[in-house]
Design a protein around this motif. Sequence first.
Motif, mmCIF file in Angstrom:
data_model
loop_
_atom_site.group_PDB
_atom_site.id
_atom_site.type_symbol
_atom_site.label_atom_id
_atom_site.label_comp_id
_atom_site.label_asym_id
_atom_site.label_seq_id
_atom_site.Cartn_x
_atom_site.Cartn_y
_atom_site.Cartn_z
ATOM 1 N N VAL A 301 -3.601 -17.761 -16.138
ATOM 2 C CA VAL A 301 -4.064 -16.694 -15.647
ATOM 3 C C VAL A 301 -3.395 -16.476 -14.430
ATOM 4 O O VAL A 301 -2.832 -17.201 -13.638
ATOM 5 C CB VAL A 301 -5.548 -16.677 -15.308
ATOM 6 C CG1 VAL A 301 -6.170 -15.540 -14.479
ATOM 7 C CG2 VAL A 301 -6.405 -17.085 -16.474
ATOM 8 N N THR A 302 -3.043 -15.198 -14.350
ATOM 9 C CA THR A 302 -2.197 -14.448 -13.114
ATOM 10 C C THR A 302 -2.646 -13.426 -12.649
ATOM 11 O O THR A 302 -3.283 -12.542 -13.308
ATOM 12 C CB THR A 302 -0.666 -14.386 -13.589
ATOM 13 O OG1 THR A 302 0.005 -14.195 -12.188
ATOM 14 C CG2 THR A 302 -0.600 -13.084 -14.566
ATOM 15 N N ASN A 303 -2.584 -13.340 -11.217
ATOM 16 C CA ASN A 303 -2.975 -12.069 -10.561
ATOM 17 C C ASN A 303 -2.157 -11.692 -9.494
ATOM 18 O O ASN A 303 -1.260 -12.350 -8.910
ATOM 19 C CB ASN A 303 -4.316 -12.458 -9.903
ATOM 20 C CG ASN A 303 -5.234 -11.322 -9.536
ATOM 21 O OD1 ASN A 303 -4.810 -10.311 -9.633
ATOM 22 N ND2 ASN A 303 -6.824 -11.731 -9.212
ATOM 23 N N CYS A 304 -2.120 -10.421 -9.058
ATOM 24 C CA CYS A 304 -1.361 -9.964 -7.845
ATOM 25 C C CYS A 304 -2.200 -9.056 -7.086
ATOM 26 O O CYS A 304 -3.018 -8.286 -7.611
ATOM 27 C CB CYS A 304 -0.114 -8.679 -8.699
ATOM 28 S SG CYS A 304 0.794 -7.864 -7.219
ATOM 29 N N TRP A 305 -2.264 -9.278 -5.871
ATOM 30 C CA TRP A 305 -3.005 -8.710 -4.887
ATOM 31 C C TRP A 305 -2.027 -8.162 -3.549
ATOM 32 O O TRP A 305 -1.594 -8.734 -2.842
ATOM 33 C CB TRP A 305 -3.982 -9.637 -4.469
ATOM 34 C CG TRP A 305 -4.995 -9.140 -3.462
ATOM 35 C CD1 TRP A 305 -5.165 -8.215 -2.395
ATOM 36 C CD2 TRP A 305 -6.420 -9.166 -3.723
ATOM 37 N NE1 TRP A 305 -6.209 -7.798 -1.822
ATOM 38 C CE2 TRP A 305 -7.262 -8.523 -2.587
ATOM 39 C CE3 TRP A 305 -7.358 -9.977 -4.747
ATOM 40 C CZ2 TRP A 305 -8.557 -8.450 -2.493
ATOM 41 C CZ3 TRP A 305 -8.562 -9.819 -4.405
ATOM 42 C CH2 TRP A 305 -9.139 -9.227 -3.404
ATOM 43 N N GLU A 306 -1.756 -6.861 -3.760
ATOM 44 C CA GLU A 306 -0.794 -6.311 -2.724
ATOM 45 C C GLU A 306 -1.435 -6.234 -1.205
ATOM 46 O O GLU A 306 -2.670 -5.979 -1.270
ATOM 47 C CB GLU A 306 -0.421 -4.708 -3.084
ATOM 48 C CG GLU A 306 0.248 -4.459 -4.346
ATOM 49 C CD GLU A 306 -0.095 -3.288 -4.972
ATOM 50 O OE1 GLU A 306 -0.500 -2.292 -4.227
ATOM 51 O OE2 GLU A 306 0.177 -3.028 -6.241
ATOM 52 N N LEU A 307 -0.898 -6.781 -0.416
ATOM 53 C CA LEU A 307 -1.092 -6.795 0.906
ATOM 54 C C LEU A 307 -1.729 -5.762 1.316
ATOM 55 O O LEU A 307 -2.679 -5.744 2.380
ATOM 56 C CB LEU A 307 -0.065 -7.551 1.747
ATOM 57 C CG LEU A 307 -0.802 -8.069 3.260
ATOM 58 C CD1 LEU A 307 -1.271 -9.487 2.966
ATOM 59 C CD2 LEU A 307 0.488 -8.122 4.182
ATOM 60 N N SER A 308 -1.158 -4.419 1.025
ATOM 61 C CA SER A 308 -1.794 -3.258 1.702
ATOM 62 C C SER A 308 -3.213 -2.750 1.112
ATOM 63 O O SER A 308 -3.669 -1.679 1.431
ATOM 64 C CB SER A 308 -0.756 -2.265 1.436
ATOM 65 O OG SER A 308 -0.664 -2.104 -0.250
ATOM 66 N N LEU A 309 -3.701 -3.594 0.000
ATOM 67 C CA LEU A 309 -5.089 -3.180 -0.352
ATOM 68 C C LEU A 309 -6.171 -3.107 0.481
ATOM 69 O O LEU A 309 -6.493 -4.294 1.121
ATOM 70 C CB LEU A 309 -5.500 -3.988 -1.760
ATOM 71 C CG LEU A 309 -4.255 -3.595 -3.171
ATOM 72 C CD1 LEU A 309 -4.774 -4.706 -4.163
ATOM 73 C CD2 LEU A 309 -4.230 -2.399 -3.347
ATOM 74 N N ASP A 310 -6.918 -2.156 0.679
ATOM 75 C CA ASP A 310 -8.006 -2.041 1.574
ATOM 76 C C ASP A 310 -9.216 -2.599 0.817
ATOM 77 O O ASP A 310 -10.053 -1.809 0.586
ATOM 78 C CB ASP A 310 -8.207 -0.819 2.154
ATOM 79 C CG ASP A 310 -9.406 -0.525 3.083
ATOM 80 O OD1 ASP A 310 -9.726 -1.735 3.674
ATOM 81 O OD2 ASP A 310 -9.900 0.604 3.288
#
Length: 455
Positions: A301-310
């Motif tokens: 399982v892989t995920n991406c969470w952009e630091l800019s996400l509010d």
Amino acid sequence: MKNIKTILFCCLFASFVSNNICAEGTSYSSVDADQSKLTLKENRFLTFNTIIRVNQIEVTRDKSVGEDERAWHTPERVIQFRDAIEKGFPGSKITWAFSWLALHDTTANYQKIRQLVVDYHHKYGDEITFIPGAYFANAYNSTEQVNMDLHEGLQRVSEIVGDSYRPNSIVAGFLSAKNQQYLAEKEGVHVCQGNIWSQYAIDNQDGDGAVSYPFYPSIEHFCKPAQGKEDFVDCVNLDGWTMDFLAARREGFAEGFNSRMGVGPIETLRAHGYDKGLQEMMHSTAIHFDDGFKRNGFAWVTNCWELSLDIDTKGLTKWLQEIRNRWPEVKFITQGEFGLLWRSEYKENNFDYRFYEKGSGIGGSDADKEIYWYMNKSFRLAILKDLNTQKEQIIDFTRYDVKAQEPKSGSTRNWTLFGDINQKQTRKQDAPISKNQLSEEQKALILKEGINLGF
């Protein structure tokens, strides 16, 4: 006696050092030592990357589109974000990908952010790497320009980290086969997050048609698994984030649903709220860690969470805590480490991935539907079943044993590898069919791969 004590002390001290300090002065070598014994098979893996950029989409080195994200990129957010991950899953190692501008920005915030991430590399073993174009490099740039960006971006990462550091992987969103070939042959990087499985009619580039688990791409197209030595690219091509297969079969936002729903926070926590969003994230995770693990012998399982996400990181922490509680043996390692584990197991594309899902009832994950996916070197095949009527239909049959060709870099957003039938149903020929409507040639190819559909 004194000599014996001295010897014992030296042995104990040496043991302490070897377990706590690596050659670069970091403190995670004991974790690395455990990882050196890891094998791909019979393990569940979680990988996680985050993107740090200055502008939302950095089209070229000096041209951007979308929002300026400086206000969202602060040292405080970086600290909060990494703490949320460590709280949810102690001992985890993640991948940080910096855009071109984020690697070179001279303001105090970005200088501090870069230092913080280097500190996390030494403290946790996190991977630090480069993302060309902030996801969509080939939609805007020539192949040669992307190669130059990769070369100089990797150099800049090495300068920032020091100690001759070199990442194991690149984050790219999408990356052409030619650029992945350059990475492997010229830069010595053999892992690339180079496709976003099923993405079509969302964001600034399309790229449906690939396999959702790791594979070696063909020189013909980054979505096509290499068929043999003559078209082999020695770069493990990874998906960007794990999606709900039922939601992903749609085009863009068709029927009012988000086709990219899965473990990503935008399509879950933001779209459906904390409780339902987390429920869908766990549903998408379980597709792989439960049934998928049994079918494939390992799970990812892989995920991406952009630091800019509010988006409140409490959802991130809770998701990771739930994973540890439900599957305590999960290995949470960097993207590059996972890709290299796969590469050590598979020397060619002799994989045979199989997946099953019953919908969660959230968003586009239809509660009255089941889907079966078969993915191998020769083709990918999807069968959709209506639980009310028990009717089964083939909604995707993409052959990889035929010629493919990528568009010219910088010429178009659409890099999809269309097969005989595509799950997005954007062409007349994509209308679902029954198993008996397959041609004799198609049936023979499916049987050759050991899949018995009861023709």
